[in-house]
Design a protein around this motif. Structure first.
Motif, PDB file in Angstrom:
ATOM      1  N   LYS A  43     -33.322-126.441  74.404  1.00 21.68           N
ATOM      2  CA  LYS A  43     -33.861-125.181  73.876  1.00 21.68           C
ATOM      3  C   LYS A  43     -33.047-124.688  72.675  1.00 21.68           C
ATOM      4  O   LYS A  43     -33.592-124.385  71.621  1.00 21.68           O
ATOM      5  N   SER A  44     -31.729-124.589  72.881  1.00 24.70           N
ATOM      6  CA  SER A  44     -30.886-124.071  71.790  1.00 24.70           C
ATOM      7  C   SER A  44     -30.901-125.007  70.594  1.00 24.70           C
ATOM      8  O   SER A  44     -30.899-124.549  69.447  1.00 24.70           O
ATOM      9  N   THR A  45     -30.935-126.293  70.846  1.00 24.73           N
ATOM     10  CA  THR A  45     -30.982-127.246  69.726  1.00 24.73           C
ATOM     11  C   THR A  45     -32.280-127.067  68.943  1.00 24.73           C
ATOM     12  O   THR A  45     -32.287-127.112  67.708  1.00 24.73           O
ATOM     13  N   PRO A  85     -28.795-116.025  68.132  1.00 23.73           N
ATOM     14  CA  PRO A  85     -28.235-117.074  68.984  1.00 23.73           C
ATOM     15  C   PRO A  85     -27.866-116.562  70.373  1.00 23.73           C
ATOM     16  O   PRO A  85     -27.846-115.350  70.618  1.00 23.73           O
ATOM     17  N   GLU A  86     -27.559-117.493  71.264  1.00 22.32           N
ATOM     18  CA  GLU A  86     -27.301-117.091  72.653  1.00 22.32           C
ATOM     19  C   GLU A  86     -25.942-116.416  72.825  1.00 22.32           C
ATOM     20  O   GLU A  86     -25.696-115.782  73.841  1.00 22.32           O
ATOM     21  N   ASP A  87     -25.059-116.518  71.832  1.00 24.71           N
ATOM     22  CA  ASP A  87     -23.703-115.980  72.044  1.00 24.71           C
ATOM     23  C   ASP A  87     -23.531-114.490  71.703  1.00 24.71           C
ATOM     24  O   ASP A  87     -22.441-113.949  71.862  1.00 24.71           O
ATOM     25  N   LEU A 160     -35.407-115.944  69.513  1.00 23.09           N
ATOM     26  CA  LEU A 160     -34.469-115.360  70.478  1.00 23.09           C
ATOM     27  C   LEU A 160     -34.037-116.421  71.474  1.00 23.09           C
ATOM     28  O   LEU A 160     -34.855-116.941  72.239  1.00 23.09           O
ATOM     29  N   ASP A 161     -32.746-116.724  71.468  1.00 28.78           N
ATOM     30  CA  ASP A 161     -32.241-117.746  72.387  1.00 28.78           C
ATOM     31  C   ASP A 161     -31.664-117.100  73.646  1.00 28.78           C
ATOM     32  O   ASP A 161     -30.604-116.465  73.591  1.00 28.78           O
ATOM     33  N   GLU A 162     -32.369-117.257  74.743  1.00 29.72           N
ATOM     34  CA  GLU A 162     -31.950-116.796  76.082  1.00 29.72           C
ATOM     35  C   GLU A 162     -31.390-115.380  76.134  1.00 29.72           C
ATOM     36  O   GLU A 162     -30.240-115.177  76.534  1.00 29.72           O
ATOM     37  N   PRO A 163     -32.192-114.401  75.753  1.00 32.33           N
ATOM     38  CA  PRO A 163     -31.694-113.024  75.791  1.00 32.33           C
ATOM     39  C   PRO A 163     -31.348-112.531  77.202  1.00 32.33           C
ATOM     40  O   PRO A 163     -30.565-111.602  77.334  1.00 32.33           O
TER      41      PRO A 163
HETATM   42 MG   LIG Z   1     -29.167-122.955  75.249  1.00 29.92          MG
END
Ligand SMILES: [Mg+2]
Ligand SMILES: Nc1ncnc2c1ncn2[C@@H]1O[C@H](COP(=O)(O)OP(=O)(O)OP(=O)(O)O)[C@@H](O)[C@H]1O
Length: 236
Positions: A43-45, A85-87, A160-163
């Protein structure tokens, strides 16, 4: 309907190892599309490849009719692609308000729909925290802030990555409500998630990926009842 973002046959590599294989995605204007998959599915990639942080090995990415496959991340942002990003990185020493003002700009079409007053209106929790240092916010508050900050750039598309990742259920419910309101207001969102339940009331359609490949596409209502796919590809 207008197509805002498209990926055709996207592949991506980290060094010699191939992570994404032939990913096809279409995101229509004013829709929210869920990109679902378990841990390590890619997913993130996928999000990073769309945002230009990971180069596309092959395939094509089109944003609002323009080929952005080889455009650097800042050029994609300028063309209206906002990547969260997820961070959840905020400027920790700056206030909530300054974090938002730093990102203020008109959209690629000159639109300035999102301004500070509208953000305070849409995110009352942030309005109450406007003078707080961003580094002192909780994880959920920071997540709201990074989404609001992305909106301040008046983007065409939000990635939106994994909010919901790592947040308490009550905070997840707040973010879910906010994303539903965003969709209702006409935002176009690609939402990467492990948590299918979180996506159900936010996204109309879902694309499920596993080991870097698209393995299933369905509307989220159907997917909720599709035990086979959920058992095989999602962590539930
Ligand atoms: Mg991810
Ligand atoms: N920088 C990297 N270098 C090498 N391999 C990586 C790198 N980042 C991710 N990977 C690998 O790529 C694959 C896909 O990872 P990715 O982060 O895209 O998955 P994800 O679906 O976002 O997972 P999660 O739900 O844990 O966030 C995994 O096998 C992961 O180990």
């Amino acid at each position: 309907m207008t197509e805002l973002l498209r990926a055709d046959g996207l592949s991506a590599f980290y060094g010699a190892s191939q992570i994404l294989f032939d990913i096809d995605l279409v995101l229509e204007e004013k829709c929210t599309l869920a990109l679902l998959g378990r841990n390590g599915a890619g997913k993130s990639t996928t999000m990073k490849t769309l945002a230009g942080i990971v180069p596309a090995g092959s395939g094509r990415i089109v944003l609002a009719g323009r080929d952005i496959t080889h455009a650097p991340p800042h050029a994609r942002a300028k063309l209206g692609l906002a990547y969260v990003p997820e961070d959840r990185q905020v400027f920790p020493e700056h206030t909530v308000e300054d974090n938002l003002l730093i990102a203020a700009k008109s959209g690629p079409d000159g639109r300035r729909d999102w301004t500070l007053p509208r953000i305070w209106d849409a995110f009352p929790l942030l309005a109450n925290l406007r003078a707080r240092q961003a580094g002192r916010l909780s994880g959920g508050e920071q997540q709201l802030l990074v989404i609001a900050r992305a909106l301040m750039g008046n983007p065409l598309v939000l990635l939106l990555d994994e909010p919901s990742e790592g947040l308490a259920p009550i905070v997840v419910a707040t973010i879910s409500r906010m994303l539903r309101e965003l969709r209702a207001s006409g935002a176009t969102i690609l939402l990467a998630e492990q948590n299918m339940h979180f996506c159900l009331r936010i996204a109309e359609m879902a694309v499920v990926i596993d080991k870097g490949k698209v393995v299933h596409r369905e509307d989220t209502a159907g997917l909720a009842g599709n035990d086979d796919i959920r058992r095989r590809y999602l962590a539930i």
